[in-house]
Each structure stands twice: as structure tokens, then as C-alpha cells.
Design a protein around this motif. Sequence first.
Motif, PDB file in Angstrom:
ATOM      1  N   ARG A 254     -19.139 -28.942   6.777  1.00  0.00           N
ATOM      2  CA  ARG A 254     -18.669 -28.103   5.661  1.00  0.00           C
ATOM      3  C   ARG A 254     -19.215 -26.686   5.819  1.00  0.00           C
ATOM      4  O   ARG A 254     -18.478 -25.702   5.675  1.00  0.00           O
ATOM      5  CB  ARG A 254     -19.120 -28.692   4.321  1.00  0.00           C
ATOM      6  CG  ARG A 254     -18.793 -27.814   3.139  1.00  0.00           C
ATOM      7  CD  ARG A 254     -19.028 -28.463   1.780  1.00  0.00           C
ATOM      8  NE  ARG A 254     -20.014 -29.511   1.735  1.00  0.00           N
ATOM      9  CZ  ARG A 254     -21.139 -29.463   0.997  1.00  0.00           C
ATOM     10  NH1 ARG A 254     -21.422 -28.415   0.257  1.00  0.00           N
ATOM     11  NH2 ARG A 254     -21.976 -30.477   0.992  1.00  0.00           N
ATOM     12  N   TYR A 255     -20.498 -26.564   6.120  1.00  0.00           N
ATOM     13  CA  TYR A 255     -21.094 -25.239   6.324  1.00  0.00           C
ATOM     14  C   TYR A 255     -20.418 -24.515   7.495  1.00  0.00           C
ATOM     15  O   TYR A 255     -20.047 -23.342   7.376  1.00  0.00           O
ATOM     16  CB  TYR A 255     -22.602 -25.341   6.583  1.00  0.00           C
ATOM     17  CG  TYR A 255     -23.118 -24.099   7.244  1.00  0.00           C
ATOM     18  CD1 TYR A 255     -23.300 -22.925   6.510  1.00  0.00           C
ATOM     19  CD2 TYR A 255     -23.337 -24.048   8.617  1.00  0.00           C
ATOM     20  CE1 TYR A 255     -23.702 -21.748   7.131  1.00  0.00           C
ATOM     21  CE2 TYR A 255     -23.739 -22.887   9.236  1.00  0.00           C
ATOM     22  CZ  TYR A 255     -23.919 -21.736   8.494  1.00  0.00           C
ATOM     23  OH  TYR A 255     -24.297 -20.573   9.108  1.00  0.00           O
TER      24      TYR A 255
ATOM     25  N   ALA B   3     -23.947 -25.458   0.836  1.00  0.00           N
ATOM     26  CA  ALA B   3     -24.487 -26.476   1.740  1.00  0.00           C
ATOM     27  C   ALA B   3     -26.007 -26.385   1.863  1.00  0.00           C
ATOM     28  O   ALA B   3     -26.632 -27.276   2.431  1.00  0.00           O
ATOM     29  CB  ALA B   3     -23.841 -26.335   3.119  1.00  0.00           C
TER      30      ALA B   3
ATOM     31  N   VAL C 279     -22.270 -32.242   5.418  1.00  0.00           N
ATOM     32  CA  VAL C 279     -22.794 -30.964   4.929  1.00  0.00           C
ATOM     33  C   VAL C 279     -22.825 -29.926   6.060  1.00  0.00           C
ATOM     34  O   VAL C 279     -22.565 -28.738   5.823  1.00  0.00           O
ATOM     35  CB  VAL C 279     -24.182 -31.144   4.266  1.00  0.00           C
ATOM     36  CG1 VAL C 279     -25.261 -31.506   5.295  1.00  0.00           C
ATOM     37  CG2 VAL C 279     -24.572 -29.906   3.482  1.00  0.00           C
TER      38      VAL C 279
END
Length: 119
Positions: free
Chosen positions: A20-21, A36, A17
Motif C-alpha cells: 500500500r505504501y 501506512a 501495508v
Amino acid sequence: MHTDQPQDIAPDALPEVITRYLAAHRDHDTATALSAFQPGATVTDEGKTHRGAPAIETWLDRSASEYTYTIKLTGAQKVDTGRYVATHHLEGNFPGGVVDLHYRFALDGGLIENLVIEP
């Protein structure tokens, strides 16, 4: 033995996460970056706290358009089960031109609950 000392980890060992952010934020992909976060999450940047998805979305859009800069992930630390620090080196047309920033993440339920960005 319990220790509160952050442990250095490989940047690619950060939770999905967070990576991804960070990738979405770097690519100015606000929708993916926002996904996220928990709905009631907080982001503190430049001493201002942005609470909840609408405020975070506004912050993401503003930070994407205000300055032009390059960002490089230079380090990562695990503080405990849900807390991580990602260190970034930024260079660009913002005041000062060069800065190392610590992105301090607190996770809950697999999403970002709190993010504090500070030198």
C-alpha cells in the motif's frame, strides 16, 4: 534452525501495508502513503532521518516533486517476522539517472515503524 539470512520472496508476498505504501508513494498519494506509518515512525533517505508524521509528510511531498522518475519493484526479501526489503530500480532526472535502491522496512503493529532507503 535460525538464520539471519534474508529470504527471497515474491514481491506480491510483501505485507499489505508495504505494498500500500509503495503504490501510494509511486502514485504521489501522500495521504495514503502516510497512513501506512506509525505516528512516531522514522524514514531515513539520502542519509537524513525524518521522524514523526509531519516530517515524513514533508519528505513524501518533497520526494514526489523534486525529480521525475520511473520506479519498478524488482525484488523482495523477508528478513524476519517484521522486517522486509523491497528492491526498486529507478530511472529519471536525478543525479546519476539510474539507481537500484533497497527499501528496508521494519513493521510493528501492522504499520511501518522504520524505513531506510539506500543503494
